[in-house]
Motif scaffolding. Structure first.
Motif, PDB file in Angstrom:
ATOM      1  N   LEU A  10      -1.544   2.970  10.631  1.00 18.82           N
ATOM      2  CA  LEU A  10      -0.173   2.580  10.934  1.00 18.82           C
ATOM      3  C   LEU A  10       0.025   1.094  10.661  1.00 18.82           C
ATOM      4  O   LEU A  10       1.048   0.686  10.085  1.00 18.82           O
ATOM      5  N   PHE A  11      -0.940   0.271  11.053  1.00 19.40           N
ATOM      6  CA  PHE A  11      -0.819  -1.158  10.803  1.00 19.40           C
ATOM      7  C   PHE A  11      -0.717  -1.451   9.313  1.00 19.40           C
ATOM      8  O   PHE A  11       0.099  -2.277   8.875  1.00 19.40           O
ATOM      9  N   ARG A  12      -1.529  -0.778   8.520  1.00 20.37           N
ATOM     10  CA  ARG A  12      -1.487  -0.998   7.074  1.00 20.37           C
ATOM     11  C   ARG A  12      -0.097  -0.632   6.522  1.00 20.37           C
ATOM     12  O   ARG A  12       0.459  -1.353   5.689  1.00 20.37           O
ATOM     13  N   ALA A  13       0.478   0.464   7.015  1.00 18.63           N
ATOM     14  CA  ALA A  13       1.804   0.873   6.557  1.00 18.63           C
ATOM     15  C   ALA A  13       2.856  -0.163   6.969  1.00 18.63           C
ATOM     16  O   ALA A  13       3.754  -0.498   6.177  1.00 18.63           O
ATOM     17  N   GLN A  14       2.746  -0.656   8.206  1.00 21.82           N
ATOM     18  CA  GLN A  14       3.684  -1.681   8.675  1.00 21.82           C
ATOM     19  C   GLN A  14       3.561  -2.951   7.835  1.00 21.82           C
ATOM     20  O   GLN A  14       4.571  -3.525   7.399  1.00 21.82           O
ATOM     21  N   ALA A  15       2.328  -3.384   7.624  1.00 22.02           N
ATOM     22  CA  ALA A  15       2.094  -4.632   6.896  1.00 22.02           C
ATOM     23  C   ALA A  15       2.571  -4.539   5.449  1.00 22.02           C
ATOM     24  O   ALA A  15       3.131  -5.502   4.906  1.00 22.02           O
TER      25      ALA A  15
END
Length: 369
Positions: free
Chosen positions: A244-249
């Motif tokens: 999820l963090f990678r998608a947000q970033a």
């Protein structure tokens, strides 16, 4: 066995939570000069309780306060001694003064006035966003403790979102952080143009999720805005799924620099969160930077300083040794003032570079005598 330990942990949490009302945070002007005073500006969308305090309820109206916190002088660096019903001046963190600001316009006016009163090289703003299971006063005290112990110059601003402040309130808190995104975005937009030299946004635990969700929605609406408004982002023990963090970033076109992530493989709270969330890997317990190799971030591994269970979920701000290490040679000032590379940021430690990402592994052996 694991189920037994989990039940024991939750039961203990319920017992402790039932001992006192976590929303209780009276103003105590009787501190008598027994503590150091740290000012904190508070922006919150918590609803007021019947007795006038801020609780776990959600409000569509933002409230703005200027709060003074009395910090005990005789305490260990990084510690946060509090007592809800029996707080004593000089022994516990206390709210020694509070005044309401006249809404959003009053907040902006007060912020501009306070910043202009500081020397030009101290007109910095640190914004702290608390995490899961935090009351109104919890977040204020932690903001004050970070400013005091790291001797951060400038102003402290705390965004207090409506956490349930209860060990079984995880679902409530996940919903509340999504509810709180618009308020955080409005506050960040208000900060622009107030005369701050540097604005650094710090998110802890689930507060890091709120930070990322807010920066993502800001960039979708106004591409590049997070990078224009912020001079740095710090995520401490972020309770975010790594995918999820990678998608947000990746949805944020340019991450603000520096972008630091403090992690620990011994973080007990994140270990529990991983089990609750289907064994998904949490960003705050990431062991290798390879998974973030295509992102311009610095992963700071503080596992070696996570020596106690109580400390492990906020090691970056509660370990005396780590505070001493990060304070050496103005490392923090350099980190917030230079591009996102450990060798230029002043962070001492073993440095591993994986494409765009940098990992810094810190250990107590790096402390100077």
């Amino acid at each position: 066995m694991r189920l037994f330990l989990l039940l024991r942990f939750l039961i203990l949490g319920l017992v402790l939570a039932g001992c006192a009302d976590p929303t209780y945070a009276p103003v105590r002007p009787d501190t008598g000069g027994l503590g150091d005073i740290q000012g904190v500006i508070v922006v919150t969308n918590r609803a007021r309780t019947g007795d006038g305090f801020y609780g776990s309820g959600r409000s569509d109206v933002m409230s703005y306060q200027a709060v003074d916190v009395s910090i005990p002088r005789d305490r260990a660096m990084g510690s946060l001694p509090v007592s809800i019903r029996n707080a004593k001046p000089g022994q516990h963190f206390l709210i020694s003064g509070s005044r309401g600001l006249a809404g959003r316009d009053g907040f902006r006016t007060d912020l501009r006035r306070s910043l202009s009163a500081l020397p030009g090289d101290e007109r910095d703003l640190l914004i702290f966003v608390h995490g899961y299971n935090n009351s109104y006063s919890d977040g204020i005290y932690r903001t004050a403790q970070l400013m005091h112990d790291f001797d951060v110059k400038g102003l402290a601003l705390h965004y207090s979102w409506p956490s349930a402040a209860h060990p079984l309130g995880y679902s409530h808190d996940r919903d509340s952080l999504l509810f709180a995104r618009d308020g955080l975005e409005a506050m960040l937009r208000d900060v622009a143009g107030t005369g701050a030299r540097n604005v650094v946004l710090v998110g802890h635990s689930l507060g890091a999720m709120l930070v990322m969700e807010t920066l993502r929605q800001m960039d979708i609406r106004d591409p590049g805005l997070p990078d224009r408004l912020l001079n740095g982002v710090v995520l401490i023990s972020p309770d975010i799924d790594v995918d999820l963090f990678r998608a947000q970033a990746h949805r944020i076109r340019t991450l603000p620099e520096p972008f630091a992530i403090f992690t620990s493989r011994k973080d007990r709270a994140l270990q529990l969160s991983s089990r609750v969330n289907g064994k998904s890997e949490r960003l705050g317990s990431l062991s290798q930077a390879e998974e973030l190799a295509d992102l311009n971030v610095t992963v700071v591994d503080v596992t070696a300083f996570s020596t106690t269970m109580a400390q492990s979920h906020f090691t970056a701000g509660s370990s005396p040794g780590l505070i001493a290490l990060l304070s050496q040679g103005r490392a923090l000032d350099q980190t917030f003032a230079t591009p996102n590379r450990a060798t230029r940021a002043g962070l001492p430690g073993v440095v591993v570079t994986v494409r765009n990402a940098t990992q810094v592994i810190l250990s107590p052996g790096l402390l100077r005598n």
